[in-house]
Scaffold this active site. Sequence first.
Site, PDB file in Angstrom:
ATOM      1  N   HIS A  62       0.862  -1.186   0.000  1.00  0.00           N
ATOM      2  CA  HIS A  62       0.000   0.000   0.000  1.00  0.00           C
ATOM      3  C   HIS A  62       0.902   1.241   0.000  1.00  0.00           C
ATOM      4  O   HIS A  62       2.061   1.180   0.440  1.00  0.00           O
ATOM      5  CB  HIS A  62      -0.905  -0.010   1.235  1.00  0.00           C
ATOM      6  CG  HIS A  62      -2.056  -0.964   1.130  1.00  0.00           C
ATOM      7  ND1 HIS A  62      -3.188  -0.855   1.892  1.00  0.00           N
ATOM      8  CD2 HIS A  62      -2.246  -2.052   0.330  1.00  0.00           C
ATOM      9  CE1 HIS A  62      -4.032  -1.837   1.583  1.00  0.00           C
ATOM     10  NE2 HIS A  62      -3.482  -2.576   0.639  1.00  0.00           N
TER      11      HIS A  62
ATOM     12  N   GLU B  28       1.126   3.852   1.855  1.00  0.00           N
ATOM     13  CA  GLU B  28       1.731   4.254   3.132  1.00  0.00           C
ATOM     14  C   GLU B  28       2.875   3.314   3.522  1.00  0.00           C
ATOM     15  O   GLU B  28       3.917   3.760   4.015  1.00  0.00           O
ATOM     16  CB  GLU B  28       0.689   4.257   4.255  1.00  0.00           C
ATOM     17  CG  GLU B  28      -0.454   5.240   4.043  1.00  0.00           C
ATOM     18  CD  GLU B  28      -1.657   4.603   3.366  1.00  0.00           C
ATOM     19  OE1 GLU B  28      -1.466   3.743   2.476  1.00  0.00           O
ATOM     20  OE2 GLU B  28      -2.794   4.948   3.728  1.00  0.00           O
TER      21      GLU B  28
ATOM     22  N   CYS C 228      -5.855   2.283   5.783  1.00  0.00           N
ATOM     23  CA  CYS C 228      -6.565   1.047   6.147  1.00  0.00           C
ATOM     24  C   CYS C 228      -5.970   0.535   7.462  1.00  0.00           C
ATOM     25  O   CYS C 228      -4.941   1.040   7.918  1.00  0.00           O
ATOM     26  CB  CYS C 228      -6.426   0.014   5.028  1.00  0.00           C
ATOM     27  SG  CYS C 228      -4.853  -0.882   5.046  1.00  0.00           S
TER      28      CYS C 228
ATOM     29  N   CYS D 270      -2.214  -0.219   7.317  1.00  0.00           N
ATOM     30  CA  CYS D 270      -1.357   0.970   7.247  1.00  0.00           C
ATOM     31  C   CYS D 270      -1.417   1.773   8.546  1.00  0.00           C
ATOM     32  O   CYS D 270      -0.409   2.335   8.976  1.00  0.00           O
ATOM     33  CB  CYS D 270      -1.764   1.820   6.048  1.00  0.00           C
ATOM     34  SG  CYS D 270      -1.435   0.984   4.487  1.00  0.00           S
TER      35      CYS D 270
END
Lengths: 162, 162
Positions: A59, A61, A89, A92
């Site tokens: 992801h 991040e 999410c 993260c």
Amino acid sequence: MNDKKFYMEKTFMNRAIELAREGMDNGDGGPFGCVIVKEGIIVAEGNNCVTKENDPTAHAEIVAIRRACDVLGSFQLTGCDIYTSCEPCPMCLGAIYWARPERVFFAANRNDAAKAGFDDDFIYKELKLPLEDRTIPHIRVQNDEGADIFRTWVSKENKIKY
Amino acid sequence: MNDKKFYMEKTFMNRAIELAREGMDNGDGGPFGCVIVKEGIIVAEGNNCVTKENDPTAHAEIVAIRRACDVLGSFQLTGCDIYTSCEPCPMCLGAIYWARPERVFFAANRNDAAKAGFDDDFIYKELKLPLEDRTIPHIRVQNDEGADIFRTWVSKENKIKY
């Protein structure tokens, strides 16, 4: 001074959103981008690369946190701000807590992500459930052997805490 | 048959705990290990490497998930079981939901981890808080520009969903 601060925040968020759009257009993964800033300077950038890299943890991040820690030579993001195009999410968010930056700025939120077909909101709900009610079963075994290793850790000398 | 199943589960968990111990002894990071199993075979192993690699995301489960996805050439762990020496922290639990394995087996739990000085339980509690009450401030900005990119994603053709 407040105008300048606002302008900088907007510049960083615009860059995060730009990274999201570029990554989506390149076919790297979903439309998510992130920049990490320290003392007014971007130290690392990331965008979602899940499908390009076959890595469900890639992801925006997580990618940016790993790069920033590499640049800073530290497993902590002390004094850093995270700008991400969407509310993190749970994965993260967990990574952010482990990295311990100062603040997180986000634009879209988990509901916007859910409407576009991403599981963020679903995972937030699963996290709150008792283990036995989760969609992915969580089964506890060998409690004693698992806990025992923590006793060794506690008594270990010269360890680096994180 | 049940005996054989129990024996295999115990073997995999023993290996996860062994990885935890080896990683701790080598100074890689905290005492956490993980194996990922498909059709009775270990496809990937991992241990916590946070301090060795200056990577706050290098928890045992994340390391093992990334390796397993690399081995399998997929961003999904369909048909796989995860054996981890400790209940996954929120970051790793999020990663597990994105990777979508069949089941998760764990030995120690979040309370055991907390007693040994790890933030798992603290982060679980933070996740449940409203954004404005969190220890790390979460600040929403540029809602519209953030949400707009999801509209582009929804209408995008030839995208790979994950």
